[in-house]
Write a protein that holds these residues in place. Structure first.
Motif, mmCIF file in Angstrom:
data_model
loop_
_atom_site.group_PDB
_atom_site.id
_atom_site.type_symbol
_atom_site.label_atom_id
_atom_site.label_comp_id
_atom_site.label_asym_id
_atom_site.label_seq_id
_atom_site.Cartn_x
_atom_site.Cartn_y
_atom_site.Cartn_z
ATOM 1 N N ARG A 199 102.572 -15.992 5.870
ATOM 2 C CA ARG A 199 103.433 -14.900 5.409
ATOM 3 C C ARG A 199 104.688 -14.791 6.275
ATOM 4 N NH1 ARG A 199 102.720 -10.396 2.257
ATOM 5 N NH2 ARG A 199 104.135 -8.649 2.696
ATOM 6 N N ASP A 200 104.519 -14.863 7.592
ATOM 7 C CA ASP A 200 105.680 -14.775 8.494
ATOM 8 C C ASP A 200 106.635 -15.945 8.270
ATOM 9 O OD1 ASP A 200 104.824 -12.423 9.616
ATOM 10 O OD2 ASP A 200 103.892 -13.385 11.365
ATOM 11 N N LEU A 201 106.097 -17.131 8.048
ATOM 12 C CA LEU A 201 106.943 -18.301 7.807
ATOM 13 C C LEU A 201 107.709 -18.157 6.500
ATOM 14 C CD1 LEU A 201 104.459 -21.059 8.950
ATOM 15 C CD2 LEU A 201 106.644 -20.553 10.033
ATOM 16 N N ALA A 202 107.036 -17.661 5.466
ATOM 17 C CA ALA A 202 107.709 -17.463 4.184
ATOM 18 C C ALA A 202 108.813 -16.424 4.311
ATOM 19 C CB ALA A 202 106.695 -17.038 3.126
ATOM 20 N N ARG A 203 108.507 -15.326 4.984
ATOM 21 C CA ARG A 203 109.504 -14.264 5.132
ATOM 22 C C ARG A 203 110.721 -14.765 5.923
ATOM 23 N NH1 ARG A 203 106.673 -10.945 7.768
ATOM 24 N NH2 ARG A 203 105.871 -9.699 6.034
ATOM 25 N N ALA A 204 110.480 -15.492 7.003
ATOM 26 C CA ALA A 204 111.586 -15.996 7.821
ATOM 27 C C ALA A 204 112.465 -16.958 7.026
ATOM 28 C CB ALA A 204 111.036 -16.695 9.064
#
Length: 259
Positions: A199-204
């Motif tokens: 999720r953090d990678l997608a958001r970034a």
């Protein structure tokens, strides 16, 4: 300086490795199914060889002191291709075969990972001098996956999955060092500097491209996804990479998902 053959020389890793080896002064050969550009053809010896049939492989391997095997096909055929390469390398008396593999091939039961593990075992049993390096996923792969998912207004994100992305240039640097050395067997894994949730990678990635998508957690069944949730793809004890995913995105400001 050595005569080094790089298979998959036009791929994400292969292109960077070829440039690094040329910069180090090696006599470099690049083998790939894909055509090379004119610039590349002026700088090194290139061989248009499909490892699935091996036509022209004898010529590419003859006289090589090291083979760095980067060629791969997620759609299948890696085991057969590696077997063919090993056979020709043995006939030519190549003293050192270096292979790039993936962290978790022995823990995550994905078909592609199983094929990579099978190739490792072929190399170990080949009788050749060998070195195997396992790394975590490249920054480029994470970007590619998010871009593909972001074509829809809703971006599914595998719940509970973490990733430890690593910079491909750092992998190429390590492979170049290994290729210039003696066969070392299975060497220490190389992981990226941070373990981040999917999720953090997608958001970034989305934020770097100035895009908005609804991130939808998706709990996927199966043994492979369970292994990923357990961290089978991670090596936090070897977070030896330096470049973070955020730094990668900053450099590739225009490379995040488009409209």
């Amino acid at each position: 300086m050595a005569t080094i053959l790089v298979t998959g020389g036009t791929g994400t890793l292969g292109r960077v490795l070829v440039d690094r080896l040329l910069g180090d002064g090696h006599d470099v050969r690049s083998l790939s199914r894909r055509p090379h550009t004119g610039r590349e053809q002026r700088r090194l010896r290139v061989y248009a060889v499909d490892l699935r049939d091996g036509v022209g492989l004898d010529e590419a391997v003859a006289g090589a002191e090291v083979i760095v095997h980067c060629a791969t096909a997620p759609s299948g055929g890696d085991t057969e291709a590696a077997g063919r390469l090993i056979e020709v390398a043995k006939e030519a008396g190549v003293p050192h075969l270096v292979y790039i593999s993936i962290v978790g091939v022995d823990r995550v039961p994905l078909p592609y990972y199983r094929a990579k593990l099978a190739v490792e075992r072929l190399i170990e049993d080949s009788g050749l001098g060998w070195t195997v390096l396992r790394t975590t996923q490249f920054h480029d792969l994470v970007l590619q996956l998010v871009k593909a998912g972001a074509r829809s207004p809703v971006l599914p994100v595998p719940a509970g999955v973490r990733v430890q992305p690593v910079e491909v240039r750092e992998v190429a640097d390590r492979l170049a060092e290994l290729a210039a050395g003696a066969p070392a067997g299975r060497v220490t894994d190389l992981g990226g500097p941070q373990v981040l949730t999917a999720r953090d990678l997608a958001r970034a990635t989305l934020e770097a491209g100035g895009r908005r998508r609804l991130l939808m957690p998706l709990w996927l069944p199966g043994r492979a996804l369970a292994a990923l949730r357990r961290g089978g793809n991670l090596v936090p004890e070897h977070a030896d990479g330096d470049r973070t995913y955020a730094e990668f995105l900053a450099e590739r400001a225009g490379g995040a998902p488009g409209r």
